[in-house]
Motif scaffolding. Structure first.
Motif, mmCIF file in Angstrom:
data_model
loop_
_atom_site.group_PDB
_atom_site.id
_atom_site.type_symbol
_atom_site.label_atom_id
_atom_site.label_comp_id
_atom_site.label_asym_id
_atom_site.label_seq_id
_atom_site.Cartn_x
_atom_site.Cartn_y
_atom_site.Cartn_z
ATOM 1 N N MET A 80 12.873 6.085 18.969
ATOM 2 C CA MET A 80 12.062 5.698 17.813
ATOM 3 C C MET A 80 11.277 6.898 17.282
ATOM 4 N N GLN A 81 10.716 7.689 18.181
ATOM 5 C CA GLN A 81 9.964 8.876 17.757
ATOM 6 C C GLN A 81 10.870 9.870 17.028
ATOM 7 N N LYS A 82 12.086 10.020 17.507
ATOM 8 C CA LYS A 82 13.033 10.925 16.859
ATOM 9 C C LYS A 82 13.386 10.402 15.462
ATOM 10 N N ARG A 83 13.663 9.117 15.359
ATOM 11 C CA ARG A 83 14.010 8.538 14.058
ATOM 12 C C ARG A 83 12.868 8.659 13.058
ATOM 13 N N ARG A 84 11.644 8.519 13.538
ATOM 14 C CA ARG A 84 10.475 8.566 12.665
ATOM 15 C C ARG A 84 9.940 9.982 12.480
ATOM 16 N N GLY A 85 10.373 10.926 13.315
ATOM 17 C CA GLY A 85 9.881 12.286 13.211
ATOM 18 C C GLY A 85 8.405 12.401 13.550
ATOM 19 N N MET A 86 7.973 11.572 14.503
ATOM 20 C CA MET A 86 6.559 11.591 14.912
ATOM 21 C C MET A 86 6.428 11.116 16.346
ATOM 22 N N GLU A 87 5.316 11.448 16.974
ATOM 23 C CA GLU A 87 5.083 11.042 18.352
ATOM 24 C C GLU A 87 4.018 9.974 18.490
ATOM 25 N N THR A 88 3.187 9.787 17.476
ATOM 26 C CA THR A 88 2.057 8.867 17.557
ATOM 27 C C THR A 88 2.530 7.428 17.743
ATOM 28 N N LEU A 89 2.293 6.857 18.915
ATOM 29 C CA LEU A 89 2.747 5.493 19.205
ATOM 30 C C LEU A 89 2.139 4.466 18.255
ATOM 31 N N ARG A 90 0.858 4.611 17.945
ATOM 32 C CA ARG A 90 0.181 3.599 17.135
ATOM 33 C C ARG A 90 0.841 3.397 15.779
ATOM 34 N N LEU A 91 1.371 4.448 15.183
ATOM 35 C CA LEU A 91 1.960 4.350 13.848
ATOM 36 C C LEU A 91 3.486 4.238 13.853
ATOM 37 N N LEU A 92 4.074 4.224 15.033
ATOM 38 C CA LEU A 92 5.530 4.244 15.129
ATOM 39 C C LEU A 92 6.177 3.043 14.437
ATOM 40 N N CYS A 93 5.620 1.852 14.643
ATOM 41 C CA CYS A 93 6.181 0.617 14.075
ATOM 42 C C CYS A 93 5.120 -0.185 13.341
ATOM 43 N N ALA A 94 4.107 0.505 12.782
ATOM 44 C CA ALA A 94 2.992 -0.169 12.093
ATOM 45 C C ALA A 94 3.285 -0.252 10.611
ATOM 46 N N GLY A 95 3.961 -1.313 10.215
ATOM 47 C CA GLY A 95 4.377 -1.520 8.837
ATOM 48 C C GLY A 95 5.869 -1.776 8.794
ATOM 49 N N PRO A 96 6.327 -2.629 7.881
ATOM 50 C CA PRO A 96 7.742 -3.019 7.886
ATOM 51 C C PRO A 96 8.717 -1.867 7.666
ATOM 52 N N GLY A 97 8.367 -0.902 6.823
ATOM 53 C CA GLY A 97 9.255 0.233 6.602
ATOM 54 C C GLY A 97 9.350 1.134 7.814
ATOM 55 N N ARG A 98 8.213 1.430 8.419
ATOM 56 C CA ARG A 98 8.183 2.251 9.632
ATOM 57 C C ARG A 98 8.956 1.574 10.749
ATOM 58 N N LEU A 99 8.733 0.274 10.878
ATOM 59 C CA LEU A 99 9.395 -0.511 11.919
ATOM 60 C C LEU A 99 10.912 -0.418 11.779
ATOM 61 N N CYS A 100 11.421 -0.620 10.567
ATOM 62 C CA CYS A 100 12.874 -0.577 10.375
ATOM 63 C C CYS A 100 13.433 0.819 10.616
ATOM 64 N N GLN A 101 12.716 1.838 10.209
ATOM 65 C CA GLN A 101 13.169 3.208 10.468
ATOM 66 C C GLN A 101 13.224 3.466 11.973
ATOM 67 N N ALA A 102 12.190 3.039 12.691
ATOM 68 C CA ALA A 102 12.138 3.247 14.140
ATOM 69 C C ALA A 102 13.256 2.508 14.869
ATOM 70 N N LEU A 103 13.570 1.288 14.411
ATOM 71 C CA LEU A 103 14.605 0.474 15.052
ATOM 72 C C LEU A 103 16.001 0.765 14.528
ATOM 73 N N GLY A 104 16.108 1.562 13.467
ATOM 74 C CA GLY A 104 17.418 1.850 12.885
ATOM 75 C C GLY A 104 17.979 0.695 12.090
ATOM 76 N N VAL A 105 17.112 -0.163 11.545
ATOM 77 C CA VAL A 105 17.555 -1.322 10.770
ATOM 78 C C VAL A 105 17.835 -0.897 9.333
ATOM 79 N N THR A 106 19.009 -1.303 8.824
ATOM 80 C CA THR A 106 19.400 -1.029 7.442
ATOM 81 C C THR A 106 20.023 -2.289 6.848
ATOM 82 N N ARG A 107 20.488 -2.169 5.621
ATOM 83 C CA ARG A 107 21.134 -3.308 4.944
ATOM 84 C C ARG A 107 22.326 -3.818 5.746
ATOM 85 N N GLU A 108 22.920 -2.973 6.569
ATOM 86 C CA GLU A 108 24.064 -3.391 7.387
ATOM 87 C C GLU A 108 23.695 -4.529 8.338
ATOM 88 N N HIS A 109 22.410 -4.678 8.650
ATOM 89 C CA HIS A 109 21.969 -5.736 9.552
ATOM 90 C C HIS A 109 21.721 -7.056 8.824
#
Length: 195
Positions: free
Chosen positions: A107-136
């Motif tokens: 998740m940190q690699k996908r988001r380009g950040m290490e801060t845990l608190r902001l890794l999945c804080a918000g729907p866009g960040r969450l999808c980027q961290a989880l690798g969720v796209t329209r394919e899902h």
């Protein structure tokens, strides 16, 4: 375990599902965390994508419950929703924030950040961290790549706060945003809360 827990019912109202999802773990290809913030949307709700009826963008919301509805917000961010109620109704729950706990390095690699608190804080960040796209979009939540796990102890009602939804211009006062009280992983703090 690769199934939605048998006692989790997506066929009820989006408000009920949104509250009950707090504390549930969602994984996509083994990456994710505990849901700490959600928002409910319903066909009769003017802020919902389904309010004006089915379109090519929102058709998944009108399908069977227990599926993912993924859309792009502002042409930039993917957003993950869980479809609720009976087929044809058009209701869903937006997953707004997770407490990341599985696959954190990816998740940190996908988001380009290490801060845990902001890794999945918000729907866009969450999808980027989880690798969720329209394919899902349209995928069942009880089969790979999705995995939902109930907590050992359900989150107590007293530990769930409610308030106004974020980023909408209609029905702004409806308290259909739910969160885990005191969580540092929320996308935004709750103001005056409703139980």
């Amino acid at each position: 375990m690769n199934t939605v827990p048998v006692n989790f019912d997506f066929s009820v109202s989006s408000v009920e599902v949104a509250r009950r999802l707090i504390g549930v773990t969602v994984l996509v290809n083994g990456v994710g965390g505990r849901i700490v913030e959600t928002e409910a949307y319903d066909r009769e709700d003017p802020a919902s994508h389904s309010f004006a009826g089915p379109t090519s963008r929102n058709i998944t919301m009108f399908g069977a419950c227990g599926h993912a509805y993924v859309y792009r917000s502002y042409g930039i961010h993917w957003c993950l929703n869980f479809v609720c109620r009976e087929e044809g109704h058009g209701a869903g729950v937006l997953i707004r924030a997770l407490e990341p706990n599985t696959g954190i390095e990816l998740m940190q690699k996908r988001r380009g950040m290490e801060t845990l608190r902001l890794l999945c804080a918000g729907p866009g960040r969450l999808c980027q961290a989880l690798g969720v796209t329209r394919e899902h979009d349209g995928m069942r939540l009880n089969t790979a790549p999705f995995e939902l796990l109930l907590p050992d102890q359900p989150v107590a009602e007293a530990d769930i706060v409610a308030g106004a939804r974020i980023g909408i211009s209609k029905a702004v006062d409806i308290p259909w945003r739910f969160g885990l009280a005191g969580s540092r992983f929320l996308s935004r703090p709750f103001g005056r809360s409703h139980k």
